[in-house]
Design a protein around this motif. Structure first.
Motif, short mmCIF file in Angstrom:
data_model
loop_
_atom_site.label_atom_id
_atom_site.label_comp_id
_atom_site.label_asym_id
_atom_site.label_seq_id
_atom_site.Cartn_x
_atom_site.Cartn_y
_atom_site.Cartn_z
N ARG A 1 -4.28 0.86 -1.79
CA ARG A 1 -3.59 -0.39 -2.08
C ARG A 1 -2.95 -0.27 -3.45
O ARG A 1 -3.52 0.33 -4.37
CB ARG A 1 -4.58 -1.56 -2.05
CG ARG A 1 -3.91 -2.91 -2.28
CD ARG A 1 -4.81 -4.05 -1.92
NE ARG A 1 -4.24 -5.32 -2.33
CZ ARG A 1 -4.34 -6.42 -1.61
NH1 ARG A 1 -4.99 -6.40 -0.46
NH2 ARG A 1 -3.80 -7.53 -2.03
N PRO B 1 -5.52 -0.86 5.04
CA PRO B 1 -5.39 0.56 5.40
C PRO B 1 -4.61 0.74 6.70
O PRO B 1 -4.96 0.16 7.72
CB PRO B 1 -6.85 1.01 5.56
CG PRO B 1 -7.63 0.08 4.73
CD PRO B 1 -6.93 -1.24 4.84
N ARG B 2 -3.58 1.53 6.64
CA ARG B 2 -2.77 1.84 7.82
C ARG B 2 -2.70 3.34 8.00
O ARG B 2 -2.38 4.05 7.05
CB ARG B 2 -1.36 1.25 7.68
CG ARG B 2 -1.35 -0.27 7.66
CD ARG B 2 0.04 -0.81 7.45
NE ARG B 2 0.06 -2.27 7.51
CZ ARG B 2 0.27 -2.96 8.61
NH1 ARG B 2 0.47 -2.33 9.75
NH2 ARG B 2 0.29 -4.27 8.59
N VAL B 3 -3.00 3.81 9.20
CA VAL B 3 -3.08 5.25 9.44
C VAL B 3 -2.01 5.73 10.40
O VAL B 3 -2.00 6.90 10.77
CB VAL B 3 -4.47 5.64 9.96
CG1 VAL B 3 -5.55 5.26 8.94
CG2 VAL B 3 -4.75 4.99 11.31
N THR B 4 -1.12 4.85 10.81
CA THR B 4 -0.07 5.25 11.74
C THR B 4 1.28 5.24 11.05
O THR B 4 1.53 4.44 10.14
CB THR B 4 -0.02 4.32 12.95
OG1 THR B 4 0.26 2.99 12.50
CG2 THR B 4 -1.33 4.32 13.71
N SER C 1 0.84 -1.19 0.00
CA SER C 1 0.00 0.00 0.00
C SER C 1 0.88 1.25 0.00
O SER C 1 2.01 1.22 0.49
CB SER C 1 -0.96 0.02 1.19
OG SER C 1 -0.24 -0.06 2.41
N GLY D 1 0.92 5.24 1.15
CA GLY D 1 0.25 6.19 2.03
C GLY D 1 0.84 7.58 1.90
O GLY D 1 1.97 7.75 1.43
N GLY E 1 3.16 1.97 10.72
CA GLY E 1 2.67 0.95 9.80
C GLY E 1 3.38 0.94 8.46
O GLY E 1 3.12 0.06 7.65
N TYR E 2 4.26 1.89 8.24
CA TYR E 2 4.94 2.03 6.96
C TYR E 2 6.44 1.82 7.11
O TYR E 2 7.06 2.36 8.01
CB TYR E 2 4.65 3.42 6.36
CG TYR E 2 3.20 3.56 5.97
CD1 TYR E 2 2.23 3.87 6.91
CD2 TYR E 2 2.79 3.33 4.65
CE1 TYR E 2 0.89 3.96 6.56
CE2 TYR E 2 1.46 3.42 4.29
CZ TYR E 2 0.51 3.73 5.25
OH TYR E 2 -0.82 3.83 4.90
N PHE F 1 -1.72 11.20 9.30
CA PHE F 1 -2.18 10.46 8.14
C PHE F 1 -3.08 11.33 7.27
O PHE F 1 -3.91 12.08 7.77
CB PHE F 1 -2.94 9.22 8.61
CG PHE F 1 -3.63 8.47 7.51
CD1 PHE F 1 -4.98 8.62 7.30
CD2 PHE F 1 -2.91 7.62 6.69
CE1 PHE F 1 -5.62 7.94 6.28
CE2 PHE F 1 -3.54 6.94 5.67
CZ PHE F 1 -4.90 7.09 5.47
N ALA G 1 3.95 0.49 2.54
CA ALA G 1 3.81 -0.55 3.54
C ALA G 1 3.72 -1.90 2.86
O ALA G 1 3.15 -2.02 1.77
CB ALA G 1 2.56 -0.31 4.39
#
Length: 124
Positions: free
Chosen positions: A52, A104-107, A33, A35, A110-111, A47, A99
């Motif tokens: 994706r 879905p990663r918002v922190t 993904s 971001g 997470g990447y 974020f 990532a």
């Protein structure tokens, strides 16, 4: 290893538009993904949006929903963030990130990979 380079930042007036690009290179899989985050001095990186790599889903922060839109990375692994109706509070350095897992990663944590950022300034 993934390398990311952002471009397209600049200065616009309130209500204007900008398109940011993120050029990715390296070993990339379709279930990764991409971001976008932003940060102003003295504040935490927040974020903005994520997609994706295959384009199956997009996810936006409430503060940009309806104004910003993502496009899935193309054959050259370049994705874009279209920003419309910009507001002064959108002023920040914008970072592209990638990532491994396609959820879905918002922190920030997470990447795994990050670009160096591009500055966006919205004048009132």
């Amino acid at each position: 290893q993934v390398q990311l380079v952002e471009s397209g930042g600049g200065t616009v007036q309130t209500g204007g538009s900008l398109r940011l690009s993120c050029a990715a290179s390296g070993r990339i899989f379709r279930n990764y993904s991409m971001g976008w985050f932003r940060q102003v001095p003295g504040k935490e990186r927040e974020f903005v949006a994520a997609i994706r790599w295959s384009g199956e889903w997009t996810y936006y922060a409430d503060s940009v929903k309806g104004r910003f839109s993502l496009s899935e990375p193309d054959a050259k692994n370049t994705g874009t963030l279209q920003m419309n109706n910009l507001k002064p509070e959108d002023t920040a350095t914008y970072y592209c990130a990638a990532a491994r897992l396609g959820i879905p990663r918002v922190t920030v944590g997470g990447y795994a990979w990050w670009g160096l950022g591009t500055q966006v300034t919205v004048s009132s």
